[in-house]
Design an enzyme around this catalytic site. Structure first.
Site, PDB file in Angstrom:
ATOM      1  N   HIS A  75       0.943  -0.944   0.107  1.00 25.74           N
ATOM      2  CA  HIS A  75      -0.042   0.389   0.044  1.00 25.74           C
ATOM      3  C   HIS A  75       0.750   1.053   0.367  1.00 25.74           C
ATOM      4  CE1 HIS A  75      -3.087   3.094   2.468  1.00 25.74           C
ATOM      5  NE2 HIS A  75      -3.504   3.003   1.368  1.00 25.74           N
TER       6      HIS A  75
ATOM      7  N   ARG B 259      -9.723   7.135 -12.539  1.00 24.59           N
ATOM      8  CA  ARG B 259     -10.766   5.565 -11.800  1.00 24.59           C
ATOM      9  C   ARG B 259     -11.267   6.082 -10.924  1.00 24.59           C
ATOM     10  NH1 ARG B 259      -4.869   3.667 -12.378  1.00 24.59           N
ATOM     11  NH2 ARG B 259      -5.293   1.300 -12.658  1.00 24.59           N
TER      12      ARG B 259
ATOM     13  N   ARG C 128     -13.062   6.968 -15.607  1.00 20.51           N
ATOM     14  CA  ARG C 128     -13.958   5.439 -16.101  1.00 20.51           C
ATOM     15  C   ARG C 128     -14.719   4.972 -15.208  1.00 20.51           C
ATOM     16  NH1 ARG C 128     -10.406   0.960 -14.145  1.00 20.51           N
ATOM     17  NH2 ARG C 128     -11.112   1.258 -11.887  1.00 20.51           N
TER      18      ARG C 128
ATOM     19  N   THR D  85      -4.400  -3.435 -19.096  1.00 22.99           N
ATOM     20  CA  THR D  85      -3.697  -5.005 -19.529  1.00 22.99           C
ATOM     21  C   THR D  85      -3.373  -5.760 -18.121  1.00 22.99           C
ATOM     22  OG1 THR D  85      -1.597  -2.972 -19.294  1.00 22.99           O
ATOM     23  CG2 THR D  85      -1.882  -4.252 -21.210  1.00 22.99           C
ATOM     24  N   ASN D  86      -3.785  -4.794 -16.701  1.00 22.03           N
ATOM     25  CA  ASN D  86      -3.648  -4.840 -15.453  1.00 22.03           C
ATOM     26  C   ASN D  86      -4.218  -6.536 -15.263  1.00 22.03           C
ATOM     27  OD1 ASN D  86      -1.926  -2.720 -14.898  1.00 22.03           O
ATOM     28  ND2 ASN D  86      -3.131  -1.997 -14.594  1.00 22.03           N
TER      29      ASN D  86
ATOM     30  N   CYS E  62      -3.905   1.673 -20.718  1.00 26.66           N
ATOM     31  CA  CYS E  62      -4.006   2.232 -19.635  1.00 26.66           C
ATOM     32  C   CYS E  62      -3.362   2.355 -18.219  1.00 26.66           C
ATOM     33  CB  CYS E  62      -4.917   3.095 -19.611  1.00 26.66           C
ATOM     34  SG  CYS E  62      -6.581   1.550 -19.379  1.00 26.66           S
TER      35      CYS E  62
END
Ligand code: PEP
Ligand code: MG
Length: 860
Positions: free
Chosen positions: A434, A541, A597, A746-747, A810
């Site tokens: 984190h 996000r 998004r 792509t994650n 992205c």
């Protein structure tokens, strides 16, 4: 014949042992960079002592005991001349054996030299040679000379005696034997396993060759002004013009650099005497030579020189060592001075090295009092007072006192404290923990996993490995680039976003042919993206916005609402907050595209997990705790990343997307009121089927129609789909006709293609990479084979179904130079990456375009 270029036929006709003349057959690929550089200096008519270059082949054979014609080599120099041998590999970074000076020194030369330069100096030169021959050629123990304390004749006798004792034979007197020994030892040293591994680590091929140069010595000792030194025209740390180097009278090699206070400055200097005052003509000549080298060798060079009785000789030139910020300034000045074209400047800088320029850093010249170390999780350096809690960090920031937040590890509750701190230090965690992820996002220097220190959180003390204790309020420095914790406040270099940086990045933008946007969730991210000239936001996000205090409770109420009406009522309270978020983003981006998004994570991520949290929630909602617990439990999923998230929420709980679409449209109207209209981009996450897009699209279109009707204003927007499931990539052909753009996430796509959890893979990733299962962590470097095949299919199918569709990626890979190469080759319009990687991506993209053009020219 010290400088002359008259050639002996035996040497002239033999490219393996060739006198360096302007036309000699010498190339970097066969004789190494030093031989080639010396030839360039000879061509410039600089006063370079006679030098013979031995090719890689010749040196390889020497290593196998096949000696060249030593007499022919020696015949190139004045009879009785002293020689030195230096390494010349293909790339200076690959290193090589140490130079050996004063070959040819023996008893007779000592007597002869004593007459010209004095017995003391002659003895020093002889001793130096015996000692280096003992260590490097005879391979004797360097300690054997420890007891030699005298200098002059006494020291020499002791040295020669020690050699004879240890070697079991007198020191060799024949210069040809000495030279053969030196050449053989250097050739073999290059072939040793350690040397091989060291250079391979620097990128050298396994069979990299070594060349050697044999040069006539200019002693640097004697009557008149004699000595040696090095000079360069720029400062290696800053890259700014500044004559730097040292000179030492009566010295050889690089002695001046190790001489401390004994050495002279070059230019007049208030700190002490200088060469400029001692030998002004020689100094002027040296500067002229260095400037000529810079111009004609098209590089900042460090000049190694000798002054012999007032006369200047140039022994060698090496590329100036440089920090990343100096490297950038150096190439920019070379372009501005008309020495190299901008394209070449762009190709000379490693994109990865730019990230150091974007942050403050500890001055590399400063003394470092290291008190602990850990994983360098987020680059840059910061100094502040130690605080142990997020609330203390906020209090410190309110007092205007920079602080370093020290935690065992961080969690979402610490984020506000991280915002308030100038640096973060944690005991636990790795690159994807984190603290590391948030630190990088905020551009906050961060060290994680600093387990060499003791974190006494109760006692509010940080204890260094050496036992020193640092309490709350003490000043420390985090060097997030080196992963080191330092006591106190060392001098810093500011981020180098200066004119040189801007100019350089401008050249990059002129070359590149792929767009670069930033992933930015907050106004601060967006401002950073602007500062680094991103061409828009490629991914905002939105879920992070709901974690803000004051919103989390409302969000929880929404999740707990039993009916659609109930949800809408609560969402109406979130609407103005979301609208304000988007207005701010649109205003900061000033008309550049902003891609928002829609909500993506599973809802239960917002629910309280602790007893206390659940009780607080029960109070806020006026429900029994048992109800809260039951609902929380009911919402748990076995595999939430594959569960009710992304567009699946959009289909099953459509009120959230309705609210977000309305907030986006209203914000676009508001932000565009006094300027050009804002055309927002809205992106649907985690799509896997065309029907999902149709359903969401219908609702968003309806919201747009409602907003148009209510406000009486028209506006445009673009709807796009995130391609992050393998099925969406495969079915891109039927999805693309419904959308203005496809953005490849792509994650998630990597996670689902491999069946590899983004959150858990860290446990075994290093083993997998070590054992060669994966060449690299596929979450860092795009897997161009497997995931790449899906991307390729998605691009082909999407584009053939909708030629106007805009294609981008992205995921985290968007900022990785190797991954950008792939994206460019398959035809993406732009990549989007975290704001601090934008400059890296801009340069990487420019280099790809230039390499492509050069390839075309080469082929054409
Ligand atoms: C992705 O999956 O690549 C992506 C960009 O979205 P996130 O990381 O938010 O899942
Ligand atoms: Mg995703």
């Amino acid at each position: 014949m010290l400088l002359g270029q008259k050639e002996d036929a035996a040497v002239q006709n033999n490219p393996d042992t060739t006198l360096i003349t302007p036309t000699a057959p010498i190339a970097t690929a066969t004789h190494g960079w030093r031989a080639k550089c010396l030839q360039r200096l000879v061509r410039l008519d600089l006063p370079v002592p006679r030098t013979v270059a031995l090719s890689f082949d010749a040196v390889r054979r020497i290593g196998e005991d096949e000696m060249p014609d030593i007499d022919a080599i020696m015949a190139q120099f004045e009879p009785g001349a002293l020689l030195c041998v230096r390494p010349s590999s293909e790339d200076p970074d690959w290193g090589g054996p140490k130079a050996v000076l004063n070959i040819g020194m023996n008893d007779a030369a000592y007597v002869e030299l004593s007459d010209t330069i004095g017995a003391e100096a002659a003895a020093t030169m002889y001793m130096r040679f015996v000692q280096s021959y003992a260590v490097h050629v005879a391979r004797l123990d360097p300690d054997m000379f420890d007891h030699v304390h005298g200098d002059g004749q006494l020291g020499l006798s002791e040295t020669l005696f020690a050699y004879e004792e240890e070697a079991g034979e007198p020191f060799p007197q024949d210069p040809a034997v000495q030279l053969s020994g030196v050449l053989r030892s250097m050739a073999r040293a290059w072939q040793g396993t350690t040397a091989r591994l060291l250079r391979q680590a620097k990128g050298a091929p396994a069979d990299a060759g070594l060349g050697l140069v044999v040069q006539q010595m200019v002693p640097g000792y004697g009557p008149g002004e004699c000595g040696s030194g090095v000079l360069q025209l720029v400062n290696s740390t800053t890259g700014l013009p500044q004559i730097t180097g040292r000179y030492l009278s009566q010295s050889q090699g690089r002695d001046a650099l190790g001489a401390g206070a004994g050495a002279l400055y070059l230019e007049k200097d208030p700190r002490g005497p200088s060469l400029e005052e001692l030998a002004p003509e020689a100094f002027e000549m040296l500067k002229d030579h260095a400037r000529l080298m810079r111009r004609r060798l098209r590089e900042e060079m460090q000049v190694e020189f000798v002054i012999q009785n007032g006369e200047v000789f140039i022994l060698d030139g090496v590329r100036v060592a440089r920090s990343p910020r100096a490297a950038l300034r150096i190439v920019v000045r070379l372009v501005e001075d008309g020495i190299i074209p901008p394209q070449e400047a762009l190709m000379r800088i490693d994109p990865h090295s730019l990230s150091e320029l974007l942050h403050r850093q500890v001055d590399p010249e400063a003394a470092r009092d290291v008190i602990g170390s850990g994983i360098a999780a987020s680059p840059g350096a910061a100094t502040g007072r130690i605080v142990f809690t997020a609330s203390d960090a906020q209090a410190s920031a309110a007092r205007g006192e920079p602080c370093i937040l020290v935690r065992r590890e961080t969690s979402p509750e610490d984020v506000r404290g991280m915002h308030a701190a100038v640096g973060v230090l944690t005991e636990r965690g790795g690159m994807t923990s984190h603290a590391a992820v948030i630190g990088r996002g905020l551009g906050l220097p961060c060290i994680v996993g600093a387990s060499s220190m003791t974190f006494d959180m109760r006692g509010r003390k940080l204890i260094a490995a050496d036992g020193r204790v640092f309490a709350a309020g003490d000043v420390i420095t985090i060097d997030g680039s080196a992963g080191e914790v330092l006591a106190g406040e060392p001098p810093m270099l500011e981020a180098a976003l200066d004119d040189a940086f801007q100019t350089f990045m401008g050249w990059a933008d002129a070359e590149r042919d792929i767009g670069i946007r930033a992933n930015a969730d907050t106004p601060e991210d967006a401002r950073t993206a602007r500062r680094f000239d991103a061409q828009g936001i490629g991914l905002c996000r939105t879920e992070h916005m709901f974690f803000e205090p004051g919103r989390l409770t409302v969000m929880r109420e929404m999740i707990f609402a039993e009916t659609s009406r109930g949800r809408e009522a609560v969402l109406a309270r979130l609407l103005p907050m979301q609208r304000a978020d988007f207005v701010e983003l649109f205003c900061i981006m000033e008309g550049l595209p902003v891609c928002i998004r829609l909500f993506d994570p599973p809802l239960h991520e917002f629910l309280p997990t602790t007893r206390t949290g659940q009780r607080e929630m029960a109070e806020a909602l006026d429900l029994p705790v048992s109800d809260v617990v039951r609902r929380v439990e009911a919402m748990q999923e076995y595999n939430p990343m594959l569960g009710l998230r992304g567009v699946r929420l959009g289909v099953t709980v459509p009120e959230i997307y309705d609210m977000q679409a309305r907030a986006i449209f209203e914000a676009a109207l508001e932000a565009g009121r006094d300027s050009a209209p804002v055309v927002p981009e809205i992106m649907i996450p985690l799509v896997s089927a065309k029907r999902e897009v149709e359903l969401v699209q219908a609702r968003i279109d309806a919201v747009a129609a409602a907003v148009r009707a209510e406000t009486g204003k028209n506006f445009e927007y673009r709807l796009g789909v995130m391609v992050e499931t393998p099925r969406a990539a495969l079915r891109a052909g039927e999805i693309a006709p419904h959308t203005a753009f496809l953005s490849f996430g792509t994650n998630d796509l990597t996670q689902m293609t491999y069946g590899l959890s983004r959150d858990d893979a860290g446990r075994f990733m290093s083993t997998y990479v070590q054992q060669g299962v994966f060449a690299e962590d596929p979450f860092h470097v795009l897997d161009t084979e497997g995931v790449g095949e899906l991307l390729r299919l998605g691009v082909e199918r999407g584009r053939s179904a909708n030629p106007d569709v805009i294609l981008s990626i992205c995921g985290e890979h968007g900022g990785n130079p190797e991954s950008i190469s792939f994206c460019r080759s398959v035809g993406f319009d732009y990549v989007s990456c975290s704001p601090f990687r934008v400059p890296v991506a801009r340069l990487a993209a420019a280099q790809l375009a230039i390499a492509h053009k050069l390839g075309e020219e080469g082929a054409g």
